[in-house]
Enzyme design. Structure first.
Site, short mmCIF file in Angstrom:
data_model
loop_
_atom_site.label_atom_id
_atom_site.label_comp_id
_atom_site.label_asym_id
_atom_site.label_seq_id
_atom_site.Cartn_x
_atom_site.Cartn_y
_atom_site.Cartn_z
CG HIS A 36 -1.87 -0.95 1.29
ND1 HIS A 36 -2.80 -1.15 1.08
CD2 HIS A 36 -1.12 -2.45 1.95
CE1 HIS A 36 -3.81 -1.95 1.76
NE2 HIS A 36 -2.41 -3.07 2.31
CD GLU A 118 -1.15 1.80 3.95
OE1 GLU A 118 -0.24 2.75 3.26
OE2 GLU A 118 -1.87 1.15 4.41
CG HIS A 157 -4.83 -1.91 -1.19
ND1 HIS A 157 -4.93 -0.44 -0.82
CD2 HIS A 157 -6.15 -2.11 -1.08
CE1 HIS A 157 -6.42 -0.62 0.12
NE2 HIS A 157 -6.40 -1.50 -0.38
CG ASP A 167 -2.95 2.15 -2.05
OD1 ASP A 167 -3.49 2.07 -2.96
OD2 ASP A 167 -2.38 1.75 -0.74
#
Length: 182
Positions: A36, A118, A157, A167
């Site tokens: 992400h 992330e 993602h 993303d």
């Protein structure tokens, strides 16, 4: 960095416990990794917003955008900052709430069988060398723990939530990441 299998935590990274997680369903193998990207406030880096969001402590008065997202209950297993520093929010054996409504390899409920990482970034800026280095090292640790996460099971993602998410975005260098993660 090294994984402590008992705790599900990676040694050598800062752990900030997120309440936005729960037990994985019994017997569900972890077999995909989802990349992400996030920045809070949007387009800004280095602030406390991401950690606050993942810990349900975002101050809605700190930025106008925060009023729109203050009720979200989301997390990821890891965050890789622009400088390559890694923060862990959820032990690997638990389910982080990162994928949302998504679909992968014929299955829904992607959080059940995935690890979420992330990267601090946006769709329109390149990621930093330090982030790629940390991501490759972290991916190797995760893949040793979950060998079913093969090279073909590394997703963005946007791949698992097309039309809803984009993303890590077009600036993410998949070739570089895959080469470093081989």
């Amino acid at each position: 960095m090294k994984l402590d299998p008992a705790s599900g935590l990676v040694r050598g990274v800062r752990f900030v416990a997120s309440p936005n997680c729960d037990a994985r369903p019994d017997g569900t193998p972890v077999d995909i990794l989802v990349i992400h990207s996030i920045s809070l406030p949007p387009g800004e880096f280095g602030g406390p917003g991401i950690e606050q969001l993942f810990c349900n402590s975002l101050d809605p008065d700190a930025h106008p955008y925060y009023r729109e997202i203050m009720d979200l209950t989301v997390s990821a297993h890891f965050l890789i900052r622009r400088n390559g520093k890694v923060v862990q929010f959820v032990p690997l054996h638990q389910r982080a709430w990162h994928a949302g409504q998504s679909f992968c390899e014929g299955r829904t409920r992607v959080n059940d069988f995935s690890v979420g990482i992330e990267l601090e970034g946006t769709d329109d800026l390149p990621f930093e060398d330090a982030q790629y280095d940390s991501l490759a090292r972290l991916t190797a640790i995760i893949r040793r723990r979950y060998p079913a996460i093969t090279r073909e099971r590394l997703y963005g993602h946007g791949d698992i939530a097309p039309g809803r998410k984009t993303d890590p975005g077009p600036m993410f260098d998949w070739k570089r990441y895959l080469k470093a993660s081989s």
